[in-house]
Design a protein around this motif. Structure first.
Motif, PDB file in Angstrom:
ATOM      1  N   PRO A 128       0.806  -1.226   0.000  1.00  0.00           N
ATOM      2  CA  PRO A 128       0.000   0.000   0.000  1.00  0.00           C
ATOM      3  C   PRO A 128       0.837   1.273   0.000  1.00  0.00           C
ATOM      4  O   PRO A 128       0.405   2.313  -0.486  1.00  0.00           O
ATOM      5  N   ILE A 129       2.045   1.211   0.569  1.00  0.00           N
ATOM      6  CA  ILE A 129       2.988   2.322   0.507  1.00  0.00           C
ATOM      7  C   ILE A 129       4.378   1.722   0.371  1.00  0.00           C
ATOM      8  O   ILE A 129       4.645   0.626   0.888  1.00  0.00           O
ATOM      9  N   GLN A 130       5.240   2.396  -0.336  1.00  0.00           N
ATOM     10  CA  GLN A 130       6.532   1.793  -0.679  1.00  0.00           C
ATOM     11  C   GLN A 130       7.536   1.980   0.447  1.00  0.00           C
ATOM     12  O   GLN A 130       8.120   3.046   0.610  1.00  0.00           O
ATOM     13  N   LEU A 131       7.764   0.917   1.208  1.00  0.00           N
ATOM     14  CA  LEU A 131       8.785   0.919   2.244  1.00  0.00           C
ATOM     15  C   LEU A 131       9.897  -0.079   1.920  1.00  0.00           C
ATOM     16  O   LEU A 131      10.764  -0.332   2.750  1.00  0.00           O
ATOM     17  N   ARG A 132       9.873  -0.637   0.735  1.00  0.00           N
ATOM     18  CA  ARG A 132      10.948  -1.492   0.238  1.00  0.00           C
ATOM     19  C   ARG A 132      11.003  -1.323  -1.275  1.00  0.00           C
ATOM     20  O   ARG A 132      10.021  -0.929  -1.905  1.00  0.00           O
ATOM     21  N   GLY A 133      12.163  -1.596  -1.831  1.00  0.00           N
ATOM     22  CA  GLY A 133      12.349  -1.420  -3.266  1.00  0.00           C
ATOM     23  C   GLY A 133      12.603  -2.726  -3.970  1.00  0.00           C
ATOM     24  O   GLY A 133      12.713  -3.798  -3.357  1.00  0.00           O
ATOM     25  N   GLY A 134      12.722  -2.656  -5.295  1.00  0.00           N
ATOM     26  CA  GLY A 134      12.935  -3.845  -6.097  1.00  0.00           C
ATOM     27  C   GLY A 134      14.245  -4.544  -5.845  1.00  0.00           C
ATOM     28  O   GLY A 134      14.428  -5.695  -6.254  1.00  0.00           O
ATOM     29  N   TRP A 135      15.157  -3.887  -5.150  1.00  0.00           N
ATOM     30  CA  TRP A 135      16.441  -4.516  -4.811  1.00  0.00           C
ATOM     31  C   TRP A 135      16.212  -5.821  -4.049  1.00  0.00           C
ATOM     32  O   TRP A 135      16.979  -6.776  -4.178  1.00  0.00           O
ATOM     33  N   THR A 136      15.164  -5.863  -3.215  1.00  0.00           N
ATOM     34  CA  THR A 136      14.945  -7.031  -2.361  1.00  0.00           C
ATOM     35  C   THR A 136      14.669  -8.296  -3.164  1.00  0.00           C
ATOM     36  O   THR A 136      14.948  -9.399  -2.701  1.00  0.00           O
ATOM     37  N   VAL A 137      14.130  -8.168  -4.363  1.00  0.00           N
ATOM     38  CA  VAL A 137      13.727  -9.343  -5.143  1.00  0.00           C
ATOM     39  C   VAL A 137      14.945 -10.144  -5.590  1.00  0.00           C
ATOM     40  O   VAL A 137      14.921 -11.382  -5.606  1.00  0.00           O
ATOM     41  N   ASP A 138      16.012  -9.456  -5.949  1.00  0.00           N
ATOM     42  CA  ASP A 138      17.164 -10.111  -6.578  1.00  0.00           C
ATOM     43  C   ASP A 138      18.449  -9.966  -5.769  1.00  0.00           C
ATOM     44  O   ASP A 138      19.534 -10.210  -6.297  1.00  0.00           O
ATOM     45  N   ILE A 139      18.336  -9.589  -4.493  1.00  0.00           N
ATOM     46  CA  ILE A 139      19.541  -9.277  -3.735  1.00  0.00           C
ATOM     47  C   ILE A 139      20.436 -10.501  -3.552  1.00  0.00           C
ATOM     48  O   ILE A 139      21.669 -10.403  -3.603  1.00  0.00           O
TER      49      ILE A 139
END
Length: 392
Positions: free
Chosen positions: A252-263
């Motif tokens: 609902p609000i962005q508190l994490r970014g796409g970096w987490t998917v492929d870290i």
């Protein structure tokens, strides 16, 4: 099916060049891009005809794209790309250029970004930035990122206990770094008290939480290591790179970014971990985004970045060097070129060419990008890890 991407072995990054930023400029984006490209070519001892690849990032190049720019600059590349991804442009452009070199589609690729900043440039950019913003933000009386990031910052503070003093530590440290960077726009020291006393912009954001739009250009070249060695050029190695777009759309609000998917892929590809990084360059249009990246990249658990930086020195000579050029918060945000500032600085660092901002003994750098704030969130994210190749 998940496939492990092939590595980036054999790729060299050379000739990092910055056209010094200016608050305002009557020059076109074309001029800023051309000046940065010319500077990078001169550093490498190359002529325009030596380039056979080009990738361009700009917000103010309209009505031209990379294609039109080839005619303006008299270039005839056999590989061409246009990467309009704002703060993620540098990492994304580098990934594509590196693959082109590895595949033999190009031998020498210029990755260049530049934007002008005339008196009305920022308002004009916001007026047509995205359909989401035009339909969902502007009818309510505001445009631009300040209000969006005020909401995000407030939520981050409520959820994780961060304070304005924590954000101030980032801004004050980056200003100290910027004072050692002759090209930085901000030239006046900043104290924590001055940060806390600054005039409000959109609660809880105040003046020094916001980047300064300006004009500028950045460029670096991508080639094979054998080509860099043959030309006797200092270079950085590309150890790992990832990108992700429209991640966590359900949040609902962005508190994490796409970096987490492929870290995990990033660290596996690089063959190292957060403890092995000598300096960190995060995208920093607002300090809350820098904290998010410190967490999402694995330097500390989620929600603990504020506590993490309280016990660390973020300056060039500190134990956690961060945004060593001053970052956008103090060096300036030159449109899409602002997405290049961290990567160009990182190349300088690991090749020993950073001058006054040089981190002693820097051999490995991580650079993260974040871009395209489309109404309520940033859509583009990327990370690159560079290491020492041949130093100057």
């Amino acid at each position: 099916m998940t496939r492990r991407p092939r590595d980036y072995s054999g790729v060299a990054l050379v000739a990092p060049f910055t056209t010094p930023y200016r608050r305002y400029s009557t020059e076109t984006a074309h001029w800023w891009i051309a000046t940065a490209l010319r500077g990078s070519l001169a550093m490498a001892g190359l002529k325009p005809a030596d380039l056979d690849g080009l990738t361009v990032s700009s917000f103010t190049l309209f009505p031209d794209t990379a294609v039109g720019l080839t005619q303006h600059l008299g270039l005839s590349p056999r590989w061409l790309d246009h990467v309009p991804m704002g703060g993620a442009s540098a990492g994304v452009a580098l990934r594509r250029a590196a693959r082109a070199v590895q595949a033999g589609d190009a031998s020498i690729v210029a990755c260049v970004a530049g934007d002008t900043n005339q008196i009305d440039s920022f308002r004009s950019l916001l007026s047509s930035f995205s359909r989401f913003a035009m339909d969902a933000s502007y009818p309510y009386g505001y445009g631009g990122p300040n209000a969006n990031f005020a909401l995000l910052t407030d939520r981050y503070m409520r959820d994780y206990g961060a304070t304005r003093e924590d954000f101030g530590r980032i801004c004050v440290a980056q200003r100290e770094n910027a004072l050692k960077n002759p090209g930085a726009v901000m030239k006046t020291p900043l104290t924590l008290d001055q940060y806390l006393d600054a005039r409000p912009i959109a609660d809880p954001i105040a003046l020094f939480d916001c980047v300064m739009p300006c004009a500028g250009g950045e460029c670096f070249l991508v080639m094979g290591e054998d080509e860099a060695l043959r030309r006797n050029l200092p270079y950085a190695r590309l150890d790992a790179a990832i990108e992700r777009h429209n991640a966590h759309a359900e949040d609902p609000i962005q508190l994490r970014g796409g970096w987490t998917v492929d870290i995990d892929t990033l660290w596996d590809m690089a063959g190292c971990g957060p403890e092995d990084i000598d300096l960190l360059q995060t995208y920093d249009d607002y300090p809350v985004i820098a904290l998010m990246q410190i967490e999402d990249l694995g330097f500390c658990p989620k929600g603990e970045a504020a506590a993490f930086i309280r016990s660390r020195d973020l300056t060039i000579t500190g134990d956690f060097p961060h945004n060593t050029s001053g970052g956008q918060l103090s060096a300036g945000q030159a449109g899409a070129a602002g997405g290049f500032i961290g990567l160009v600085e990182a190349i300088r660092q690991v090749t020993g060419q950073a001058g006054g901002t040089q981190v002693p003994g820097a051999k490995r750098a991580l650079v993260s990008g974040f871009g395209m704030i489309n109404y309520d969130r940033g859509l583009c994210s990327c990370v690159t890890i560079l290491s020492e190749g041949v130093r100057a």
